[in-house]
Design a protein around this motif. Sequence first.
Motif, mmCIF file in Angstrom:
data_model
loop_
_atom_site.group_PDB
_atom_site.id
_atom_site.type_symbol
_atom_site.label_atom_id
_atom_site.label_comp_id
_atom_site.label_asym_id
_atom_site.label_seq_id
_atom_site.Cartn_x
_atom_site.Cartn_y
_atom_site.Cartn_z
ATOM 1 N N MET A 1 0.836 -1.163 0.000
ATOM 2 C CA MET A 1 0.000 0.000 0.000
ATOM 3 C C MET A 1 0.896 1.247 0.000
ATOM 4 O O MET A 1 1.758 1.388 0.868
ATOM 5 C CB MET A 1 -0.879 -0.028 1.241
ATOM 6 C CG MET A 1 -1.633 1.229 1.404
ATOM 7 S SD MET A 1 -2.342 1.349 2.937
ATOM 8 C CE MET A 1 -3.756 1.224 3.320
ATOM 9 N N PRO A 2 0.722 2.125 -0.960
ATOM 10 C CA PRO A 2 1.545 3.331 -1.018
ATOM 11 C C PRO A 2 1.242 4.273 0.154
ATOM 12 O O PRO A 2 0.103 4.384 0.599
ATOM 13 C CB PRO A 2 1.147 3.983 -2.330
ATOM 14 C CG PRO A 2 0.266 3.034 -3.038
ATOM 15 C CD PRO A 2 -0.187 2.001 -2.070
ATOM 16 N N VAL A 7 2.905 11.104 5.258
ATOM 17 C CA VAL A 7 3.340 9.997 6.121
ATOM 18 C C VAL A 7 4.816 9.694 5.882
ATOM 19 O O VAL A 7 5.572 9.450 6.827
ATOM 20 C CB VAL A 7 2.474 8.740 5.887
ATOM 21 C CG1 VAL A 7 3.036 7.543 6.617
ATOM 22 C CG2 VAL A 7 1.036 9.005 6.322
ATOM 23 N N GLN A 8 5.252 9.747 4.641
ATOM 24 C CA GLN A 8 6.664 9.534 4.336
ATOM 25 C C GLN A 8 7.529 10.580 5.040
ATOM 26 O O GLN A 8 8.589 10.253 5.589
ATOM 27 C CB GLN A 8 6.902 9.571 2.831
ATOM 28 C CG GLN A 8 6.311 8.382 2.111
ATOM 29 C CD GLN A 8 6.507 8.473 0.608
ATOM 30 O OE1 GLN A 8 7.415 9.135 0.113
ATOM 31 N NE2 GLN A 8 5.644 7.804 -0.135
ATOM 32 N N PHE A 11 7.779 9.712 8.748
ATOM 33 C CA PHE A 11 8.729 8.626 9.005
ATOM 34 C C PHE A 11 10.176 9.106 8.895
ATOM 35 O O PHE A 11 11.035 8.674 9.649
ATOM 36 C CB PHE A 11 8.478 7.447 8.063
ATOM 37 C CG PHE A 11 7.411 6.512 8.558
ATOM 38 C CD1 PHE A 11 7.562 5.833 9.764
ATOM 39 C CD2 PHE A 11 6.268 6.310 7.824
ATOM 40 C CE1 PHE A 11 6.578 4.971 10.224
ATOM 41 C CE2 PHE A 11 5.274 5.449 8.276
ATOM 42 C CZ PHE A 11 5.439 4.778 9.482
ATOM 43 N N LYS A 12 10.445 10.015 7.990
ATOM 44 C CA LYS A 12 11.795 10.583 7.881
ATOM 45 C C LYS A 12 12.152 11.373 9.137
ATOM 46 O O LYS A 12 13.273 11.305 9.634
ATOM 47 C CB LYS A 12 11.910 11.467 6.642
ATOM 48 C CG LYS A 12 11.936 10.672 5.360
ATOM 49 C CD LYS A 12 11.943 11.581 4.140
ATOM 50 C CE LYS A 12 11.831 10.766 2.871
ATOM 51 N NZ LYS A 12 11.712 11.605 1.677
ATOM 52 N N GLU A 13 11.181 12.115 9.669
ATOM 53 C CA GLU A 13 11.418 12.868 10.902
ATOM 54 C C GLU A 13 11.605 11.917 12.090
ATOM 55 O O GLU A 13 12.440 12.152 12.954
ATOM 56 C CB GLU A 13 10.261 13.822 11.168
ATOM 57 C CG GLU A 13 10.184 14.965 10.170
ATOM 58 C CD GLU A 13 8.940 15.820 10.331
ATOM 59 O OE1 GLU A 13 8.193 15.642 11.310
ATOM 60 O OE2 GLU A 13 8.717 16.688 9.465
#
Length: 63
Positions: A1-2, A7-8, A11-13
């Motif tokens: 699921m993209p 949200v990406q 997750f980087k933070e």
Amino acid sequence: MPLSTQVQTLFKELRVLNYDKKYVFSSYSKGRPISDNTLTIAPKRMSYKGKQTVHGFRHLAST
């Protein structure tokens, strides 16, 4: 699921805050994810025993 770009970005933070650990919710030892038991015990330690569950907290966060 993209995943959405928002949200990406989150997750980087989190990676920076989590010191580049393999898991977002990792245990303090051995670089493993937290156990299911951790989530079961947490509400009890916060004095929610018999009042709230992990599923209840998830439901609150989703609404």
